[in-house]
Design a protein around this motif. Structure first.
Motif, mmCIF file in Angstrom:
data_model
loop_
_atom_site.group_PDB
_atom_site.id
_atom_site.type_symbol
_atom_site.label_atom_id
_atom_site.label_comp_id
_atom_site.label_asym_id
_atom_site.label_seq_id
_atom_site.Cartn_x
_atom_site.Cartn_y
_atom_site.Cartn_z
ATOM 1 N N GLY A 19 1.152 0.986 20.006
ATOM 2 C CA GLY A 19 0.653 2.356 20.022
ATOM 3 C C GLY A 19 -0.376 2.535 18.925
ATOM 4 O O GLY A 19 -0.734 1.573 18.236
ATOM 5 N N PRO A 20 -0.845 3.755 18.735
ATOM 6 C CA PRO A 20 -1.918 3.972 17.759
ATOM 7 C C PRO A 20 -1.525 3.623 16.327
ATOM 8 O O PRO A 20 -2.323 3.051 15.582
ATOM 9 N N SER A 21 -0.304 3.945 15.918
ATOM 10 C CA SER A 21 0.124 3.631 14.543
ATOM 11 C C SER A 21 0.197 2.126 14.317
ATOM 12 O O SER A 21 -0.270 1.616 13.296
ATOM 13 N N ALA A 35 -1.480 -7.002 1.463
ATOM 14 C CA ALA A 35 -1.120 -6.290 0.230
ATOM 15 C C ALA A 35 -1.643 -4.853 0.231
ATOM 16 O O ALA A 35 -0.935 -3.931 -0.176
ATOM 17 N N LYS A 36 -2.855 -4.642 0.704
ATOM 18 C CA LYS A 36 -3.414 -3.291 0.737
ATOM 19 C C LYS A 36 -2.852 -2.479 1.896
ATOM 20 O O LYS A 36 -2.808 -1.249 1.834
ATOM 21 N N THR A 37 -2.424 -3.158 2.944
ATOM 22 C CA THR A 37 -1.899 -2.452 4.112
ATOM 23 C C THR A 37 -0.472 -1.970 3.890
ATOM 24 O O THR A 37 -0.085 -0.934 4.434
ATOM 25 N N ILE A 38 0.298 -2.677 3.100
ATOM 26 C CA ILE A 38 1.701 -2.305 2.895
ATOM 27 C C ILE A 38 1.821 -0.901 2.288
ATOM 28 O O ILE A 38 2.811 -0.204 2.529
ATOM 29 N N VAL A 39 0.807 -0.461 1.554
ATOM 30 C CA VAL A 39 0.860 0.888 0.971
ATOM 31 C C VAL A 39 0.669 1.978 2.032
ATOM 32 O O VAL A 39 0.889 3.158 1.748
ATOM 33 N N LEU A 40 0.284 1.603 3.246
ATOM 34 C CA LEU A 40 0.129 2.569 4.327
ATOM 35 C C LEU A 40 1.452 2.921 4.996
ATOM 36 O O LEU A 40 1.561 3.950 5.661
ATOM 37 N N VAL A 41 2.465 2.069 4.829
ATOM 38 C CA VAL A 41 3.752 2.273 5.513
ATOM 39 C C VAL A 41 4.407 3.597 5.111
ATOM 40 O O VAL A 41 4.911 4.314 5.993
ATOM 41 N N HIS A 101 -11.985 1.450 14.169
ATOM 42 C CA HIS A 101 -11.484 1.886 12.865
ATOM 43 C C HIS A 101 -11.800 0.833 11.803
ATOM 44 O O HIS A 101 -10.972 -0.005 11.477
ATOM 45 N N PRO A 102 -12.995 0.889 11.231
ATOM 46 C CA PRO A 102 -13.379 -0.146 10.257
ATOM 47 C C PRO A 102 -12.638 -0.051 8.928
ATOM 48 O O PRO A 102 -12.407 -1.050 8.281
ATOM 49 N N SER A 103 -12.241 1.148 8.497
ATOM 50 C CA SER A 103 -11.545 1.302 7.225
ATOM 51 C C SER A 103 -10.445 2.339 7.386
ATOM 52 O O SER A 103 -10.718 3.505 7.683
ATOM 53 N N GLU A 108 -5.233 8.840 7.440
ATOM 54 C CA GLU A 108 -5.456 8.571 8.862
ATOM 55 C C GLU A 108 -4.174 8.106 9.541
ATOM 56 O O GLU A 108 -3.842 8.542 10.642
ATOM 57 N N LEU A 109 -3.419 7.234 8.872
ATOM 58 C CA LEU A 109 -2.165 6.752 9.449
ATOM 59 C C LEU A 109 -1.124 7.873 9.489
ATOM 60 O O LEU A 109 -0.358 7.973 10.452
ATOM 61 N N PHE A 110 -1.102 8.724 8.458
ATOM 62 C CA PHE A 110 -0.183 9.868 8.445
ATOM 63 C C PHE A 110 -0.455 10.782 9.639
ATOM 64 O O PHE A 110 0.464 11.168 10.364
ATOM 65 N N LEU A 111 -1.723 11.133 9.853
ATOM 66 C CA LEU A 111 -2.072 12.030 10.954
ATOM 67 C C LEU A 111 -1.819 11.385 12.313
ATOM 68 O O LEU A 111 -1.394 12.057 13.257
ATOM 69 N N THR A 112 -2.057 10.088 12.421
ATOM 70 C CA THR A 112 -1.792 9.385 13.674
ATOM 71 C C THR A 112 -0.303 9.399 13.991
ATOM 72 O O THR A 112 0.091 9.635 15.135
ATOM 73 N N SER A 113 0.536 9.168 12.986
ATOM 74 C CA SER A 113 1.990 9.210 13.194
ATOM 75 C C SER A 113 2.458 10.634 13.472
ATOM 76 O O SER A 113 3.368 10.837 14.279
ATOM 77 N N LEU A 114 1.855 11.603 12.815
ATOM 78 C CA LEU A 114 2.226 13.004 13.006
ATOM 79 C C LEU A 114 1.954 13.454 14.438
ATOM 80 O O LEU A 114 2.723 14.214 15.022
ATOM 81 N N LYS A 115 0.862 12.950 15.031
ATOM 82 C CA LYS A 115 0.486 13.339 16.397
ATOM 83 C C LYS A 115 1.050 12.395 17.458
ATOM 84 O O LYS A 115 0.824 12.615 18.646
ATOM 85 N N ASN A 116 1.772 11.377 17.036
ATOM 86 C CA ASN A 116 2.273 10.375 17.971
ATOM 87 C C ASN A 116 3.355 10.965 18.878
ATOM 88 O O ASN A 116 4.332 11.531 18.393
ATOM 89 N N PRO A 117 3.212 10.845 20.205
ATOM 90 C CA PRO A 117 4.234 11.374 21.123
ATOM 91 C C PRO A 117 5.599 10.703 20.971
ATOM 92 O O PRO A 117 6.591 11.229 21.460
#
Length: 197
Positions: A19-21, A35-41, A101-103, A108-117
């Motif tokens: 899905g989008p997330s 390493a930089k992506t883990i902070v998005l979780v 989504h280049p960067s 962005e991940l918060f809003l994507t999860s918030l809108k996720n069905p």
């Protein structure tokens, strides 16, 4: 106390579903590294947390006025899951999503999860009704949710990175999509059973 913990299987299946997330996590791991992506979780977890609780509040507040809303949402959730499973059976959009989504930022991940069905699925059909009956149940269910979300996020970061970078030619995105669709259908049986029970 929560009587049955079968909802954990359905939770895993829905979170594993592409899905989008998940696509954002895979793209970020490919572009910025693990390493930089883990902070998005935590941003993804907070997005789901707010979305699930908003839907649960809507269901709770509408119950006295429109008691059938939970049944309608439950039914629509099942239809959505089946549509998602069959749609994913023939879908492979990870490369396209990576180019769009280049960067990726935490917001962005918060809003994507918030809108996720998927949040509707959790609030209306997957989380037990007892989740909102006591603070202990609430904390336990969301702790399990966080414990399931972390390995799923790590999987999508490592697997998505491998697919996008072409490190492993044997792994095919289509195979993952088909496998996750099958797993989704199998693990959603407890939710479907609860609807008809």
């Amino acid at each position: 106390m929560i009587e049955s913990w079968l909802f954990v299987l359905a939770m895993m299946a829905v979170l594993m579903t592409p899905g989008p997330s998940n696509a954002l996590l895979a793209s970020s791991a490919h572009q910025q590294g693990m390493a930089k992506t883990i902070v998005l979780v935590p941003a993804e977890l907070m997005g789901y947390f707010y979305a699930i609780n908003i839907w649960a509040l809507i269901i709770h507040l509408s119950a006295p006025v429109w008691p059938n809303l939970i049944h309608i949402l439950h039914f629509l959730s099942i239809v959505y899951v089946l549509w998602l499973a069959f749609h994913l059976w023939k879908s492979a959009h990870l490369q396209q999503h990576n180019q769009k989504h280049p960067s990726i930022q935490p917001r962005e991940l918060f809003l994507t999860s918030l809108k996720n069905p998927k949040a509707i699925l959790f609030a209306a059909g997957i989380f037990p009704l007892e989740t909102w009956n006591s603070p202990l149940n609430f904390v336990m269910v969301f702790a399990v949710f966080a414990l399931v979300l972390l390995p799923v996020a790590l999987f999508w970061m490592s697997f998505g990175r491998a697919i996008l970078s072409g490190q492993n030619q044997k792994i095919k995105a289509d195979l993952l999509y088909k496998g996750s669709a099958l797993m989704l259908i199998l693990c959603m049986f407890p939710v479907v059973f609860r609807f008809f029970a």
